[in-house]
Scaffold this motif. Sequence first.
Motif, PDB file in Angstrom:
ATOM      1  N   LEU A 120     -10.674   1.713 -34.918  1.00  0.00           N
ATOM      2  CA  LEU A 120     -11.508   1.029 -33.929  1.00  0.00           C
ATOM      3  C   LEU A 120     -11.128  -0.434 -33.758  1.00  0.00           C
ATOM      4  O   LEU A 120     -11.835  -1.178 -33.073  1.00  0.00           O
ATOM      5  CB  LEU A 120     -12.990   1.129 -34.329  1.00  0.00           C
ATOM      6  N   SER A 121     -10.014  -0.827 -34.333  1.00  0.00           N
ATOM      7  CA  SER A 121      -9.570  -2.217 -34.241  1.00  0.00           C
ATOM      8  C   SER A 121      -8.385  -2.338 -33.295  1.00  0.00           C
ATOM      9  O   SER A 121      -7.383  -1.636 -33.449  1.00  0.00           O
ATOM     10  CB  SER A 121      -9.166  -2.733 -35.627  1.00  0.00           C
ATOM     11  N   ASP A 122      -8.489  -3.266 -32.337  1.00  0.00           N
ATOM     12  CA  ASP A 122      -7.390  -3.522 -31.403  1.00  0.00           C
ATOM     13  C   ASP A 122      -6.553  -4.727 -31.804  1.00  0.00           C
ATOM     14  O   ASP A 122      -5.697  -5.175 -31.025  1.00  0.00           O
ATOM     15  CB  ASP A 122      -7.953  -3.764 -29.992  1.00  0.00           C
ATOM     16  N   ALA A 123      -6.797  -5.270 -32.984  1.00  0.00           N
ATOM     17  CA  ALA A 123      -6.084  -6.477 -33.395  1.00  0.00           C
ATOM     18  C   ALA A 123      -4.588  -6.208 -33.540  1.00  0.00           C
ATOM     19  O   ALA A 123      -4.174  -5.149 -34.020  1.00  0.00           O
ATOM     20  CB  ALA A 123      -6.643  -6.993 -34.717  1.00  0.00           C
ATOM     21  N   GLU A 124      -3.808  -7.184 -33.123  1.00  0.00           N
ATOM     22  CA  GLU A 124      -2.365  -7.086 -33.318  1.00  0.00           C
ATOM     23  C   GLU A 124      -2.008  -7.534 -34.739  1.00  0.00           C
ATOM     24  O   GLU A 124      -2.691  -8.352 -35.341  1.00  0.00           O
ATOM     25  CB  GLU A 124      -1.637  -7.948 -32.293  1.00  0.00           C
ATOM     26  N   GLY A 125      -0.921  -7.015 -35.247  1.00  0.00           N
ATOM     27  CA  GLY A 125      -0.483  -7.409 -36.583  1.00  0.00           C
ATOM     28  C   GLY A 125      -1.124  -6.547 -37.657  1.00  0.00           C
ATOM     29  O   GLY A 125      -1.610  -5.441 -37.416  1.00  0.00           O
TER      30      GLY A 125
END
Length: 535
Positions: A120-125
């Motif tokens: 559920l996380s769209d964070a890059e890296g």
Amino acid sequence: MTSSFAVSIAVHVDRRAGPYRPLWNWFGYDEPNYTYSEHGKKLLKELTALSPEPPRIRTHNLLTSGDGLPALKWGSTNAYTEDADGRPVYDWTVMDKIFDAYVEAGNIPLVQIGFTPEALSDAEGDYRHHWRPNDKYATITTGWAAPPNDLKKWGDLIEAWANHLAERYGRDTVETWPWEVWNEPDGHYWTGTIPQFCEMYDASARAVKRALPKARVGGPHVCGGFASAKAQTFLREFLQHVVDNNSPIDFIAFHAKGNPVVWKDHVRMGVHKQLKDIDTHLGIINEFPSLTHLAIVIGESDPEGCAACSARYHPQNGYRNGPLYGVYVVESMLRTYELASRANLTIEGAVTWAFLFDDQPWFDGFRDLATNGVDKAVLNAFRMLGMLGGDWLETTSTHRRDLADVVANSVRGEPDVNVVATRDDTGISILVYHYHDDDDEAGPAAEVTIAVNGWTGKAPALRHYRMDEAHSNAFGVWKAMGSPQSPTGAEYSKLEAAGQLAQIEAVGAVTVENGRILLRTTLPRQGVSLLRLEA
């Protein structure tokens, strides 16, 4: 410097000052996977034994994705993943190990909703951080801190989790557990905006209420109110959102931290910073009259902000192994009662953010309650707090520092030699402590005379307990052993015994004259005594 100074204390047995309720028996930690280790289960049971009131236990990372192995400032349950078609998959295997340990130990979980599962996380890296004690704190912020990208799936996860806990432990039981949303969203634990947080809070709280209508939910757990304009703005905007949108909320939560420093080659504590944080947050809550009836939880209330930052790399944290940590806890907790009274608000609990760190060197300077299964001195301060009960009694001390002075200036110069007392059905408990911010030397001892006034009935027995450099302090015993990293069986047993609360005096019947009892003791700096009188 004189070797000692006189302190006169009075305890009025016949002057009750309202019911005593423990706010100190709340504990927390970052690493949920330590919960069910051998040492973790042992410590959880010890926390339950502190007081007749069960402890509340809070931990981060209950929804974080990963392999279920502990690491500093990290943990995971992998409760949520998705299949190839993006459908949710729930797995409660690790979660059950955590909550089974709480229930078996007699704890009450303060269930923390967080953090964002990887799916559920769209964070890059990177999703997971790899922080170490000598790294910058900000490096903990990776993909787990991103806002959930689908609040429908997020809400369904929380509802399913709540229903699972109810099925496993009983709905009536789980509905008594407090639930709270997230941690320090004004800091390194949230990469979204305030409106995004408020939206996520509403989705989370309503999901809990769908599954457990009687459960209590709160937030937002902001941190650093005195020194942080961001925290103040965040709390105000969150509370305004709650008022404007009738958001479900049963308690308000914030954090408070002190500020130890190295000063003239020794540790100097900063209890005033922690108390100012509390006072600032209470002031903001009082700006919202429709919410002042709510209970308050200080979700972390500590001498500083990083339990896993070892004194090896952060020398200002050198207070943690010995008695200074314990007497600081007593000072800060008892002053917290005073701040709540002054603000006319109710603080239900103040969480000490300390547990344990397995597989670490002995007494390595972490902010924890035990090391390698041996209790630290601070746990004995909690054991003495646990002997209070019933009603508060009126007390005085000739060396009690004024609350406003401590909040403004901390405890520098003259020490704070303070007292509280309670009365229950079988006797009275008198807690006396001798606190100073500076850990440079022992300082002069306090020659304390305690006048117990208004005693009726037969002469009581006395039991006197003590925590100081020479008592209830396993760290001192360990140093005297030569600081072994692999204590032998006999050495380990000696350390375990030293980690327990020491009784230094027992009298079968004290002298009573005209309803008055006189007790005398020498209390060193950074020492705490609990005197128990029972007829």
